[in-house]
Design an enzyme around this catalytic site. Sequence first.
Site, PDB file in Angstrom:
ATOM      1  CG  ASP A  46      52.517  48.528  53.484  1.00 36.67           C
ATOM      2  OD1 ASP A  46      52.942  47.597  53.582  1.00 36.67           O
ATOM      3  OD2 ASP A  46      51.612  48.668  54.422  1.00 36.67           O
ATOM      4  CE  LYS A  68      49.447  48.775  43.121  1.00 34.70           C
ATOM      5  NZ  LYS A  68      48.786  47.721  43.601  1.00 34.70           N
ATOM      6  CG  MET A 180      45.174  41.169  48.362  1.00 30.94           C
ATOM      7  SD  MET A 180      46.859  40.865  48.535  1.00 30.94           S
ATOM      8  CE  MET A 180      47.398  39.465  49.554  1.00 30.94           C
TER       9      MET A 180
END
Length: 262
Positions: A46, A68, A180
């Site tokens: 990822d 992403k 995050m």
Amino acid sequence: MLLLDWPITEKPTGQVALVGAGPGDPELITRKAWRLLEAADVVVYDALVSDELMAELATNTRRIYVGKRKGQHSMPQQAICQLLVDLARQGLQVVRLKGGDPLIFGRLTEEITALDQAGIGWQIIPGITAAAGCAAQCGFSLTERGKAPRLRLITAHSCDDRPINWADLAHQDETLVFYMGLSMAATISAKLQHHGLPGDWPVLLVERGTHHNQRQLRCTLADMHTRIVSEQFKSPTLIYVGQVVAEVASSQQQQMPLKQIC
Ligand code: SAH
């Protein structure tokens, strides 16, 4: 009918290793992780896995990116789980490579559950989590006798949206590390002050920690949100809150390339 090709040609089921890639510097990976990467048929990785590490894989290792991409969403978790199952059923040795430590905010349980349900063998290889990697790179300890005997790793985002107990986080003798946390910075600042931490309480932001373009900014609980916006901090960034970062200096860029320091 004699089935000459059974079970000889039946493909054995492959296995999946859920592996921590470390926070960015490609040398911050365990020997076991690297051994499995060298033996892998396919690596499912990822966005947090560094390009440098991926570049060191054998050229014939198949790579599947599930993070992403600009303007697009990452692959849904369920699809990633299915992909791991499908690859293992093809008899492949699969490495599921995750940034930092897969055991920390790594959605590991969903993948293990899917593999268990499909009867596929798996193992976990831990990695260096961003909180440890970035602290090492910035030169401070996450805990400190007398000052911060406790450490909390907190995700500002959670799928089930469980409310954070802010009163329980606002202790002066703890180190808080928010993963995050960028989009929640204003809330983190307001809530922790509301529950008693001083406005000048030390905060350290570390963006792309241990990567060659790491930057770090020392600010305070009161001004962290403004600084994040004005200095345009982007993901991945960690937010440290606590006395252990009081003496850490800001730097826009690493003073020296990482390799020269070692
Ligand atoms: N499993 C990972 C964390 C995944 S959650 C680990 O153990 O590190 C993703 C968040 O981790 C990012 O939004 C950021 O807050 C943090 N993070 C991961 N790598 C980072 C890095 N190199 N520098 C700063 N923060 C990082």
